[in-house]
Scaffold this motif. Structure first.
Motif, PDB file in Angstrom:
ATOM      1  N   VAL A 133       0.838  -1.196   0.000  1.00 48.39           N
ATOM      2  CA  VAL A 133       0.000   0.000   0.000  1.00 48.39           C
ATOM      3  C   VAL A 133       0.875   1.249   0.000  1.00 48.39           C
ATOM      4  CG1 VAL A 133      -1.800   1.289   1.216  1.00 48.39           C
ATOM      5  CG2 VAL A 133      -1.809  -1.216   1.253  1.00 48.39           C
ATOM      6  N   GLY A 134       0.568   2.165  -0.879  1.00 54.61           N
ATOM      7  CA  GLY A 134       1.292   3.430  -0.896  1.00 54.61           C
ATOM      8  C   GLY A 134       0.678   4.388   0.109  1.00 54.61           C
ATOM      9  N   VAL A 135       1.491   5.174   0.761  1.00 53.13           N
ATOM     10  CA  VAL A 135       1.007   6.202   1.687  1.00 53.13           C
ATOM     11  C   VAL A 135       1.782   7.478   1.394  1.00 53.13           C
ATOM     12  CG1 VAL A 135       0.245   4.664   3.534  1.00 53.13           C
ATOM     13  CG2 VAL A 135       2.637   5.407   3.460  1.00 53.13           C
ATOM     14  N   PRO A 136       1.152   8.645   1.551  1.00 49.36           N
ATOM     15  CA  PRO A 136       1.833   9.901   1.215  1.00 49.36           C
ATOM     16  C   PRO A 136       3.006  10.232   2.114  1.00 49.36           C
ATOM     17  CG  PRO A 136      -0.294  10.320   2.227  1.00 49.36           C
ATOM     18  CD  PRO A 136      -0.242   8.858   1.935  1.00 49.36           C
ATOM     19  N   GLY A 137       3.117   9.522   3.220  1.00 46.39           N
ATOM     20  CA  GLY A 137       4.255   9.721   4.118  1.00 46.39           C
ATOM     21  C   GLY A 137       4.228   8.655   5.192  1.00 46.39           C
ATOM     22  N   LEU A 138       5.336   7.982   5.416  1.00 47.19           N
ATOM     23  CA  LEU A 138       5.406   6.975   6.472  1.00 47.19           C
ATOM     24  C   LEU A 138       5.312   7.690   7.814  1.00 47.19           C
ATOM     25  CD1 LEU A 138       8.269   4.764   5.001  1.00 47.19           C
ATOM     26  CD2 LEU A 138       5.813   4.259   5.014  1.00 47.19           C
ATOM     27  N   GLY A 139       4.336   7.297   8.621  1.00 44.54           N
ATOM     28  CA  GLY A 139       4.113   7.975   9.888  1.00 44.54           C
ATOM     29  C   GLY A 139       3.246   9.208   9.772  1.00 44.54           C
ATOM     30  N   ALA A 140       2.790   9.496   8.540  1.00 38.19           N
ATOM     31  CA  ALA A 140       1.926  10.658   8.314  1.00 38.19           C
ATOM     32  C   ALA A 140       0.477  10.280   8.607  1.00 38.19           C
ATOM     33  CB  ALA A 140       2.077  11.163   6.891  1.00 38.19           C
ATOM     34  N   LEU A 141      -0.418  11.262   8.507  1.00 35.25           N
ATOM     35  CA  LEU A 141      -1.804  11.082   8.931  1.00 35.25           C
ATOM     36  C   LEU A 141      -2.485   9.889   8.274  1.00 35.25           C
ATOM     37  CD1 LEU A 141      -4.463  13.740   9.606  1.00 35.25           C
ATOM     38  CD2 LEU A 141      -4.982  11.981   7.931  1.00 35.25           C
ATOM     39  N   LEU A 142      -2.432   9.778   6.947  1.00 33.63           N
ATOM     40  CA  LEU A 142      -3.142   8.696   6.279  1.00 33.63           C
ATOM     41  C   LEU A 142      -2.516   7.330   6.549  1.00 33.63           C
ATOM     42  CD1 LEU A 142      -4.130  10.404   2.912  1.00 33.63           C
ATOM     43  CD2 LEU A 142      -5.640   9.693   4.774  1.00 33.63           C
ATOM     44  N   ASP A 143      -1.230   7.298   6.785  1.00 36.22           N
ATOM     45  CA  ASP A 143      -0.568   6.060   7.193  1.00 36.22           C
ATOM     46  C   ASP A 143      -1.112   5.632   8.559  1.00 36.22           C
ATOM     47  OD1 ASP A 143       1.204   3.940   7.498  1.00 36.22           O
ATOM     48  OD2 ASP A 143       2.843   5.203   8.196  1.00 36.22           O
ATOM     49  N   PRO A 168       0.716  13.264  -6.104  1.00 39.86           N
ATOM     50  CA  PRO A 168       0.765  13.397  -7.567  1.00 39.86           C
ATOM     51  C   PRO A 168       1.255  12.140  -8.281  1.00 39.86           C
ATOM     52  CG  PRO A 168       1.701  15.334  -6.510  1.00 39.86           C
ATOM     53  CD  PRO A 168       1.553  14.293  -5.447  1.00 39.86           C
ATOM     54  N   GLN A 169       2.019  11.282  -7.579  1.00 43.45           N
ATOM     55  CA  GLN A 169       2.580  10.081  -8.199  1.00 43.45           C
ATOM     56  C   GLN A 169       1.728   8.832  -7.983  1.00 43.45           C
ATOM     57  OE1 GLN A 169       4.780  12.100  -6.094  1.00 43.45           O
ATOM     58  NE2 GLN A 169       5.089  13.239  -7.990  1.00 43.45           N
ATOM     59  N   ALA A 170       0.657   8.949  -7.209  1.00 44.02           N
ATOM     60  CA  ALA A 170      -0.132   7.775  -6.824  1.00 44.02           C
ATOM     61  C   ALA A 170      -0.739   7.055  -8.025  1.00 44.02           C
ATOM     62  CB  ALA A 170      -1.226   8.180  -5.843  1.00 44.02           C
ATOM     63  N   ALA A 171      -1.295   7.788  -8.965  1.00 44.84           N
ATOM     64  CA  ALA A 171      -1.938   7.152 -10.125  1.00 44.84           C
ATOM     65  C   ALA A 171      -0.939   6.313 -10.909  1.00 44.84           C
ATOM     66  CB  ALA A 171      -2.562   8.222 -11.033  1.00 44.84           C
ATOM     67  N   ASP A 172       0.253   6.852 -11.156  1.00 42.46           N
ATOM     68  CA  ASP A 172       1.275   6.109 -11.903  1.00 42.46           C
ATOM     69  C   ASP A 172       1.736   4.881 -11.124  1.00 42.46           C
ATOM     70  OD1 ASP A 172       1.215   7.839 -14.052  1.00 42.46           O
ATOM     71  OD2 ASP A 172       2.876   9.074 -13.332  1.00 42.46           O
ATOM     72  N   ALA A 173       1.854   5.012  -9.790  1.00 43.68           N
ATOM     73  CA  ALA A 173       2.300   3.891  -8.962  1.00 43.68           C
ATOM     74  C   ALA A 173       1.269   2.760  -8.992  1.00 43.68           C
ATOM     75  CB  ALA A 173       2.541   4.361  -7.534  1.00 43.68           C
ATOM     76  N   LEU A 174       0.006   3.108  -9.008  1.00 39.38           N
ATOM     77  CA  LEU A 174      -1.058   2.097  -9.098  1.00 39.38           C
ATOM     78  C   LEU A 174      -1.066   1.455 -10.481  1.00 39.38           C
ATOM     79  CD1 LEU A 174      -3.895   4.090  -7.323  1.00 39.38           C
ATOM     80  CD2 LEU A 174      -3.041   1.859  -6.552  1.00 39.38           C
ATOM     81  N   ARG A 175      -0.949   2.271 -11.499  1.00 38.27           N
ATOM     82  CA  ARG A 175      -1.006   1.790 -12.880  1.00 38.27           C
ATOM     83  C   ARG A 175       0.151   0.839 -13.194  1.00 38.27           C
ATOM     84  NH1 ARG A 175      -1.130   6.410 -14.821  1.00 38.27           N
ATOM     85  NH2 ARG A 175      -3.376   6.764 -14.805  1.00 38.27           N
ATOM     86  N   SER A 176       1.315   1.128 -12.631  1.00 40.44           N
ATOM     87  CA  SER A 176       2.503   0.307 -12.902  1.00 40.44           C
ATOM     88  C   SER A 176       2.547  -0.961 -12.054  1.00 40.44           C
ATOM     89  CB  SER A 176       3.770   1.130 -12.636  1.00 40.44           C
ATOM     90  OG  SER A 176       3.901   1.415 -11.249  1.00 40.44           O
ATOM     91  N   GLY A 177       1.693  -1.044 -11.036  1.00 41.73           N
ATOM     92  CA  GLY A 177       1.700  -2.207 -10.161  1.00 41.73           C
ATOM     93  C   GLY A 177       2.694  -2.088  -9.028  1.00 41.73           C
ATOM     94  N   ARG A 178       3.320  -0.941  -8.904  1.00 39.17           N
ATOM     95  CA  ARG A 178       4.274  -0.735  -7.803  1.00 39.17           C
ATOM     96  C   ARG A 178       3.567  -0.836  -6.459  1.00 39.17           C
ATOM     97  NH1 ARG A 178       6.945   5.015  -6.109  1.00 39.17           N
ATOM     98  NH2 ARG A 178       8.203   4.262  -4.357  1.00 39.17           N
ATOM     99  N   ILE A 179       2.319  -0.372  -6.410  1.00 35.50           N
ATOM    100  CA  ILE A 179       1.500  -0.500  -5.209  1.00 35.50           C
ATOM    101  C   ILE A 179       0.154  -1.095  -5.589  1.00 35.50           C
ATOM    102  CG2 ILE A 179       2.604   1.419  -3.982  1.00 35.50           C
ATOM    103  CD1 ILE A 179       0.244   3.183  -4.758  1.00 35.50           C
ATOM    104  N   ASP A 180      -0.500  -1.709  -4.598  1.00 35.80           N
ATOM    105  CA  ASP A 180      -1.803  -2.332  -4.849  1.00 35.80           C
ATOM    106  C   ASP A 180      -2.963  -1.425  -4.453  1.00 35.80           C
ATOM    107  OD1 ASP A 180      -0.738  -4.922  -5.685  1.00 35.80           O
ATOM    108  OD2 ASP A 180      -0.102  -5.126  -3.589  1.00 35.80           O
ATOM    109  N   ALA A 181      -2.708  -0.544  -3.505  1.00 32.05           N
ATOM    110  CA  ALA A 181      -3.776   0.334  -3.033  1.00 32.05           C
ATOM    111  C   ALA A 181      -3.180   1.634  -2.511  1.00 32.05           C
ATOM    112  CB  ALA A 181      -4.593  -0.356  -1.945  1.00 32.05           C
ATOM    113  N   TYR A 182      -4.070   2.625  -2.339  1.00 33.39           N
ATOM    114  CA  TYR A 182      -3.596   3.941  -1.891  1.00 33.39           C
ATOM    115  C   TYR A 182      -4.737   4.687  -1.208  1.00 33.39           C
ATOM    116  CZ  TYR A 182      -0.940   8.329  -2.126  1.00 33.39           C
ATOM    117  OH  TYR A 182      -0.240   9.475  -1.816  1.00 33.39           O
TER     118      TYR A 182
END
Length: 309
Positions: A133-143, A168-182
């Motif tokens: 799972v991608g998060v906008p910051g490790l230890g940040a609010l959404l994490d 801004p990079q989340a869509a590309d990370a999902l599309r490439s399969g680098r992450i499964d969810a966000y």
């Protein structure tokens, strides 16, 4: 006739000098922020001249990682930080002295949605076990909110792999399969869904109390004490923006697009988030409790010690 001309000329000179004096009186403030709609009040206040009306200019300095904001504030490279409450509390627990000056967006937020890449077989939060799972910051609010939600649903948060990915990079990370969810935030949620990079998983923040703070305007206590007029101007500008936004959706969308870098068409498709200027001790206490539960802070700060009056 000549006397009248002289008075008119004098009036022009006085007006010009007054304009110069007003410009000279403006205090320039830099603010580090992440490109989310949580800071809509600030975007509008700067765009519509509400800050300038009260004697300040705010220069928004964008950063991709919210966890870097407290450090930027303490170093003096910026005076204000568009921080989250967990980052403020963790910074203070480490020995810093940050204070909350005003609030931003609060829950419930229609644009805060957990999205998963098509084909990842994720239809509910419990399906995240063993996923990346991608998060906008490790230890940040959404994490932190994601870990809280996983635990509430009986999933060990440590069974999920977390990767730091900016909005801004989340869509590309999902599309490439680098992450499964966000865990996406407005206005980027609409961009991700419309591009087909992600699908809505669930209303994963539905258990979050209404009025919970997402972002705040923060500074060091030292700066706030030395610039009380600027703090008052900040709050006054945000308050005017709050009233303006209620009847000016197009202008508000324009401001959000300007400071997030997203097209106005995408921004216009999203409701303006609930926004607050005044922060209460109860709102801060919620985050103190969450940070203590997740062992993110060791101390037991009082909400009043964090809230600048």
């Amino acid at each position: 006739m000549r006397l009248k001309t002289c008075f008119l000329a004098l009036g022009v000179v006085v007006a010009a000098l007054s304009g110069i004096n007003r410009a000279a009186a403006q205090e320039n403030i830099k603010m580090s922020y992440t490109a989310v709609s949580g800071f809509t009040l600030g975007y509008v206040a700067e765009q519509e001249g509400f800050f300038q009306k009260h004697g300040i200019n705010v220069d928004f300095v964008q950063t991709q990682i919210s966890a870097n904001i407290p450090g930027a504030v303490v170093s003096g490279s910026v005076q204000l930080g568009g921080a989250t409450m967990p980052s403020v509390l963790q910074a203070n627990d480490a020995g810093l002295d940050l204070v909350v000056l005003a609030g931003g967006a609060v829950y419930p937020l229609p644009g805060d949605v957990l999205v998963a890449r098509p084909g990842a077989h994720i239809t509910k939060v419990t399906d995240l076990k063993g996923k990346t799972v991608g998060v906008p910051g490790l230890g940040a609010l959404l994490d932190i909110m994601l870990r809280r939600n996983l635990k509430a649903n009986g999933v060990d948060p440590n069974s999920v792999k977390y990767v730091q990915v900016g909005f801004p990079q989340a869509a590309d990370a999902l599309r490439s399969g680098r992450i499964d969810a966000y865990p996406a935030e407005a206005p980027f949620t609409a961009q991700i869904i419309k591009s087909g990079a992600g699908e809505v998983v669930s209303d994963w923040l539905k258990s979050t109390p209404n009025g919970t703070l997402t972002v705040v305007y923060a500074s060091t206590r030292k700066w706030a004490e030395a610039h009380k007029k600027a703090v008052e101007a900040l709050r006054a500008g945000l308050t005017e923006a709050q009233a303006f936004i209620k009847t000016h959706k197009a202008a508000t969308d324009k401001a959000i697009a300007k400071y997030t870098g997203l097209p106005e068409k995408i921004v216009a498709s999203i409701p303006v988030p609930p926004l607050v200027v005044n922060v209460t001790p109860k709102q801060i206490q919620f985050w103190i409790n969450v940070c203590k539960e997740q062992h993110l802070i060791k101390g037991d700060p009082s909400p009043q010690s964090v809230l600048f009056k």
